[in-house]
Write an enzyme that holds these catalytic residues in place. Structure first.
Site, PDB file in Angstrom:
ATOM      1  N   ASP A 198      46.440 -10.682  31.410  1.00 48.73           N
ATOM      2  CA  ASP A 198      46.276 -12.126  31.210  1.00 48.73           C
ATOM      3  C   ASP A 198      46.853 -12.958  32.352  1.00 48.73           C
ATOM      4  O   ASP A 198      47.346 -14.075  32.151  1.00 48.73           O
ATOM      5  CB  ASP A 198      46.910 -12.569  29.872  1.00 48.73           C
ATOM      6  CG  ASP A 198      46.343 -11.790  28.705  1.00 48.73           C
ATOM      7  OD1 ASP A 198      45.147 -11.473  28.756  1.00 48.73           O
ATOM      8  OD2 ASP A 198      47.098 -11.498  27.764  1.00 48.73           O
ATOM      9  N   LYS A 214      42.925 -13.192  35.886  1.00 45.95           N
ATOM     10  CA  LYS A 214      41.990 -12.440  36.734  1.00 45.95           C
ATOM     11  C   LYS A 214      40.585 -13.028  36.644  1.00 45.95           C
ATOM     12  O   LYS A 214      39.870 -13.111  37.637  1.00 45.95           O
ATOM     13  CB  LYS A 214      41.947 -10.963  36.287  1.00 45.95           C
ATOM     14  CG  LYS A 214      43.280 -10.254  36.397  1.00 45.95           C
ATOM     15  CD  LYS A 214      43.226  -8.858  35.821  1.00 45.95           C
ATOM     16  CE  LYS A 214      43.087  -8.807  34.311  1.00 45.95           C
ATOM     17  NZ  LYS A 214      44.228  -9.324  33.563  1.00 45.95           N
ATOM     18  N   GLY A 241      40.249  -9.961  27.726  1.00 45.05           N
ATOM     19  CA  GLY A 241      39.791 -11.309  27.416  1.00 45.05           C
ATOM     20  C   GLY A 241      40.005 -12.151  28.653  1.00 45.05           C
ATOM     21  O   GLY A 241      41.146 -12.451  29.022  1.00 45.05           O
ATOM     22  N   HIS A 242      38.938 -12.452  29.354  1.00 44.73           N
ATOM     23  CA  HIS A 242      39.041 -13.194  30.620  1.00 44.73           C
ATOM     24  C   HIS A 242      38.479 -14.603  30.414  1.00 44.73           C
ATOM     25  O   HIS A 242      37.282 -14.766  30.178  1.00 44.73           O
ATOM     26  CB  HIS A 242      38.265 -12.467  31.722  1.00 44.73           C
ATOM     27  CG  HIS A 242      38.832 -11.112  32.039  1.00 44.73           C
ATOM     28  ND1 HIS A 242      38.292 -10.272  32.977  1.00 44.73           N
ATOM     29  CD2 HIS A 242      39.917 -10.459  31.543  1.00 44.73           C
ATOM     30  CE1 HIS A 242      39.013  -9.158  33.044  1.00 44.73           C
ATOM     31  NE2 HIS A 242      39.996  -9.246  32.177  1.00 44.73           N
ATOM     32  N   GLN A 300      42.966  -5.590  32.095  1.00 45.00           N
ATOM     33  CA  GLN A 300      44.343  -5.178  31.801  1.00 45.00           C
ATOM     34  C   GLN A 300      45.184  -5.359  33.066  1.00 45.00           C
ATOM     35  O   GLN A 300      44.907  -6.253  33.837  1.00 45.00           O
ATOM     36  CB  GLN A 300      44.402  -3.729  31.262  1.00 45.00           C
ATOM     37  CG  GLN A 300      43.868  -3.584  29.846  1.00 45.00           C
ATOM     38  CD  GLN A 300      42.372  -3.653  29.725  1.00 45.00           C
ATOM     39  OE1 GLN A 300      41.654  -2.908  30.377  1.00 45.00           O
ATOM     40  NE2 GLN A 300      41.869  -4.535  28.881  1.00 45.00           N
ATOM     41  N   THR A 314      41.883 -12.438  23.342  1.00 40.17           N
ATOM     42  CA  THR A 314      41.108 -11.526  22.513  1.00 40.17           C
ATOM     43  C   THR A 314      41.571 -11.537  21.058  1.00 40.17           C
ATOM     44  O   THR A 314      40.773 -11.558  20.134  1.00 40.17           O
ATOM     45  CB  THR A 314      41.190 -10.095  23.105  1.00 40.17           C
ATOM     46  OG1 THR A 314      40.578 -10.135  24.390  1.00 40.17           O
ATOM     47  CG2 THR A 314      40.469  -9.062  22.250  1.00 40.17           C
TER      48      THR A 314
HETATM   49  P1  GDP Z   1      42.874 -12.670  32.394  1.00 46.32           P
HETATM   50  O1  GDP Z   1      42.770 -11.763  31.215  1.00 46.32           O
HETATM   51  O2  GDP Z   1      43.731 -12.107  33.475  1.00 46.32           O
HETATM   52  O3  GDP Z   1      41.537 -13.095  32.928  1.00 46.32           O
HETATM   53  O4  GDP Z   1      43.620 -13.985  31.878  1.00 46.32           O
HETATM   54  P2  GDP Z   1      43.353 -14.763  30.485  1.00 46.32           P
HETATM   55  O5  GDP Z   1      42.077 -15.496  30.583  1.00 46.32           O
HETATM   56  O6  GDP Z   1      43.558 -13.855  29.334  1.00 46.32           O
HETATM   57  O7  GDP Z   1      44.592 -15.756  30.476  1.00 46.32           O
HETATM   58  C1  GDP Z   1      44.813 -16.634  31.522  1.00 46.32           C
HETATM   59  C2  GDP Z   1      44.793 -18.059  30.968  1.00 46.32           C
HETATM   60  O8  GDP Z   1      45.273 -18.921  31.950  1.00 46.32           O
HETATM   61  C3  GDP Z   1      43.418 -18.580  30.622  1.00 46.32           C
HETATM   62  O9  GDP Z   1      43.527 -19.461  29.549  1.00 46.32           O
HETATM   63  C4  GDP Z   1      42.981 -19.299  31.899  1.00 46.32           C
HETATM   64  O10 GDP Z   1      42.044 -20.336  31.641  1.00 46.32           O
HETATM   65  C5  GDP Z   1      44.280 -19.880  32.334  1.00 46.32           C
HETATM   66  N1  GDP Z   1      44.505 -20.051  33.761  1.00 46.32           N
HETATM   67  C6  GDP Z   1      44.149 -19.250  34.802  1.00 46.32           C
HETATM   68  N2  GDP Z   1      44.706 -19.689  35.949  1.00 46.32           N
HETATM   69  C7  GDP Z   1      45.431 -20.786  35.623  1.00 46.32           C
HETATM   70  C8  GDP Z   1      46.279 -21.661  36.365  1.00 46.32           C
HETATM   71  O11 GDP Z   1      46.489 -21.516  37.563  1.00 46.32           O
HETATM   72  N3  GDP Z   1      46.875 -22.680  35.664  1.00 46.32           N
HETATM   73  C9  GDP Z   1      46.686 -22.853  34.323  1.00 46.32           C
HETATM   74  N4  GDP Z   1      47.303 -23.864  33.720  1.00 46.32           N
HETATM   75  N5  GDP Z   1      45.916 -22.044  33.615  1.00 46.32           N
HETATM   76  C10 GDP Z   1      45.305 -21.009  34.244  1.00 46.32           C
HETATM   77  P1  IMO Z   2      43.162  -8.642  30.075  1.00 47.53           P
HETATM   78  O1  IMO Z   2      42.052  -7.960  30.855  1.00 47.53           O
HETATM   79  C1  IMO Z   2      46.884  -8.267  27.860  1.00 47.53           C
HETATM   80  C2  IMO Z   2      47.543  -4.540  25.661  1.00 47.53           C
HETATM   81  C3  IMO Z   2      47.566  -4.696  24.153  1.00 47.53           C
HETATM   82  C4  IMO Z   2      48.558  -3.606  23.811  1.00 47.53           C
HETATM   83  C5  IMO Z   2      48.194  -2.505  24.812  1.00 47.53           C
HETATM   84  C6  IMO Z   2      47.266  -1.443  24.263  1.00 47.53           C
HETATM   85  O2  IMO Z   2      42.697  -9.798  29.278  1.00 47.53           O
HETATM   86  O3  IMO Z   2      44.333  -8.914  30.943  1.00 47.53           O
HETATM   87  P2  IMO Z   2      44.665  -1.436  23.712  1.00 47.53           P
HETATM   88  O4  IMO Z   2      43.858  -2.252  22.757  1.00 47.53           O
HETATM   89  O5  IMO Z   2      44.233  -1.546  25.124  1.00 47.53           O
HETATM   90  O6  IMO Z   2      44.795  -0.003  23.273  1.00 47.53           O
HETATM   91  O7  IMO Z   2      46.155  -2.048  23.615  1.00 47.53           O
HETATM   92  O8  IMO Z   2      47.556  -3.143  25.890  1.00 47.53           O
HETATM   93  N1  IMO Z   2      46.325  -5.089  26.314  1.00 47.53           N
HETATM   94  C7  IMO Z   2      46.292  -6.258  26.966  1.00 47.53           C
HETATM   95  N2  IMO Z   2      47.243  -7.201  27.121  1.00 47.53           N
HETATM   96  N3  IMO Z   2      45.681  -8.417  28.437  1.00 47.53           N
HETATM   97  C8  IMO Z   2      44.737  -7.476  28.316  1.00 47.53           C
HETATM   98  O9  IMO Z   2      43.556  -7.527  28.972  1.00 47.53           O
HETATM   99  C9  IMO Z   2      45.004  -6.340  27.509  1.00 47.53           C
HETATM  100  N4  IMO Z   2      44.293  -5.255  27.155  1.00 47.53           N
HETATM  101  C10 IMO Z   2      45.120  -4.492  26.430  1.00 47.53           C
HETATM  102  O10 IMO Z   2      48.026  -5.960  23.775  1.00 47.53           O
HETATM  103  O11 IMO Z   2      49.863  -4.021  24.110  1.00 47.53           O
HETATM  104 MG    MG Z   3      43.189 -11.773  29.182  1.00 47.26          MG
END
Ligand code: GDP
Ligand code: IMO
Ligand code: MG
Length: 428
Positions: A13, A16, A40-41, A222, A298
């Site tokens: 998270d 990416k 969850g991106h 991840q 997610t």
């Molecule tokens: P990912 O799984 O690595 O793609 O990240 P997630 O989408 O799960 O979580 C990142 C969160 O931060 C999302 O809600 C994005 O919209 C938000 N986000 C990404 N870059 C920035 C940033 O530079 N500033 C802020 N405030 N939010 C960001």
């Molecule tokens: P993105 O791509 C954050 C974590 C789960 C748990 C562990 C194992 O959005 O960054 P799993 O379901 O993969 O067997 O769970 O990994 N986990 C993540 N945490 N971001 C993710 O993906 C994750 N994908 C799995 O919360 O701790």
């Molecule tokens: Mg994510």
């Protein structure tokens, strides 16, 4: 022009999705190589706000072919639901391709995932419950169902009948009701029909693009600290979300990689169980969670929040040969009066410079912190380093120094353009 890999530098998270969406403007191919719909991106771009789980960010860029590679485990229903959401939002996916070698998440996988978690009780991993671990376990056990199997009805029928019989034995050990092979097969035939247009030998598409000298971008899922070997085992995911894992999961040779860009949040979070030395179980942690709306994309679970861990970060930088990083969510720190960076771990009076392997070793670790002043001003409108306050620049420099990597991109907000591209970013 060899491939560029984007990986998560912490526990996921990091943002990416946003970074890949921004970089994909230049890409001919965008590939997901690892994980499944545990990812969850979140992507906020001129087309809307999207929560992507399996589909790469390339679908927002008409010139790009989007690939779900061989290393991904695909939940077919999850994928079709995601495509339906995209379609409703006006995003068509004619250039999506899914690897015929990718494994499917079958209906028994999420069931077994959840039952195993219940069985673990207090030491549950906190998985996403999407069946990822059991799907990868079946891949390694050579009892997986692959995308290619969807194309062979007779083979698929025999395979699913056999597997359901075996899985029902496991389910009965947990006193769970048995699965119905006929119903599962009917669903599979329907998935086969709907997915046929996307199925391809994607490793060949990737290699063709590399041969043509086109930009191939791997969208990591991840993160490196959730890696099966180098993460905080057993509190990890079941794939290899590293540079090496990205290559294997896309069909790219290590020598074809131009750069591995790691994405780091300007602080740390993790969701689920497991070690987290810099966790803030206090008002500052709550403040970061609320200001940053740190709730899982997610699963909606609250994310654990803490200070930037440069020990774990340096480990990731070294193992993945990272020279440049994207530092995201910088704006979330705007309100804090002071900040800390963990620059060392101490265990029983001894300093250690890398994450330990032993599960029991983590509890003895105390972080060694450096404290820096906050900047307490709004950075969200900054588009160049010199628009940032001096204290903010100092924080960035300390992160660079402690990681041994340069910061190329700084996220100052969720949307595509809310980014500082240091010296042109990574596009030079
Ligand atoms: P990912 O799984 O690595 O793609 O990240 P997630 O989408 O799960 O979580 C990142 C969160 O931060 C999302 O809600 C994005 O919209 C938000 N986000 C990404 N870059 C920035 C940033 O530079 N500033 C802020 N405030 N939010 C960001
Ligand atoms: P993105 O791509 C954050 C974590 C789960 C748990 C562990 C194992 O959005 O960054 P799993 O379901 O993969 O067997 O769970 O990994 N986990 C993540 N945490 N971001 C993710 O993906 C994750 N994908 C799995 O919360 O701790
Ligand atoms: Mg994510």
């Amino acid at each position: 022009m060899p491939a560029r890999l984007v990986i998560g530098g912490q526990w996921g998270d990091e943002g990416k999705g946003k970074i890949v969406d921004a970089l994909a403007e230049q890409a001919a191919v965008v590939v997901r190589a690892t994980g499944g719909n545990n990812a969850g991106h979140t992507i906020l771009n001129p087309l809307g706000k999207f929560k992507m789980h399996l589909v790469p960010a390339g679908v927002f860029h008409p010139q790009a072919t989007s690939i779900i590679g061989n290393g991904v485990v695909i939940d077919p229903k999850g994928l079709l639901d995601e495509l339906a959401i995209l379609k409703r939002a006006g995003v068509d996916t004619p250039r999506l391709r899914i690897s015929d070698r990718a494994h499917l998440v079958m209906p028994w996988h999420p069931l077994i995932d959840k039952l195993e978690e219940q069985q673990r009780g207090g030491s549950a991993i906190g998985t996403t419950g999407r069946g990822i671990g059991p799907a990868y376990a079946d891949r390694a056990s050579r009892t997986g169902v692959r995308v290619a199997d969807l194309r062979d009805e007779a083979f698929l029928t025999a395979k699913v009948n056999d597997l359901v019989e075996r899985k029902n034995k496991i389910l009965s050990l947990y006193d769970a009701p048995p699965l119905d092979a006929r119903q599962i097969l009917e669903e599979c035939f329907s998935f086969a029909e709907q997915l046929e247009q996307y199925i391809a030998p994607t490793e060949m598409l990737v290699q063709d693009a590399l041969d043509r000298g086109e930009e191939v971008l791997v969208e990591g899922a991840q993160a490196a600290l959730l890696d099966l070997d180098f993460g905080t085992y057993p509190y990890v995911t079941s794939s290899f979300p590293t540079a090496a894992g990205s290559c294997a999961g896309a069909g790219i040779a290590p020598t074809q990689v131009r750069e591995t860009l790691a994405v780091f949040k300007a602080y740390s979070t993790r969701v689920g169980g497991g070690p987290f030395p810099t966790e803030l179980a206090d008002a500052t942690g709550d403040h970061i969670r609320e200001r940053g709306q740190e709730y899982g994309t997610t699963t909606g679970r609250p994310r654990r929040c803490g200070w930037f861990d440069a020990v774990a970060g340096r480990y990731v930088v070294r193992l993945n040969d990272v020279e440049r990083i994207a530092l995201t969510r910088f704006d979330i720190l705007d309100t804090l009066p002071e900040l800390r960076i963990c620059v060392g771990y101490e265990a029983n009076g001894t300093k250690i410079d890398h994450p330990p392997a032993g599960e029991g070793q983590w509890s003895g670790i105390t972080p060694i912190y450096e404290t820096l002043p906050g900047w307490q001003s709004d950075t969200s409108a900054a588009r160049s380093l010199d628009e940032l306050p001096a204290a903010a620049r100092r924080y960035i420099e300390r992160i660079e120094g402690s990681l041994g990597a340069r910061v190329a991109l700084i996220g100052v907000g969720p949307s595509r353009e809310q980014m500082i591209r240091v010296d042109g970013g990574v596009l030079v």
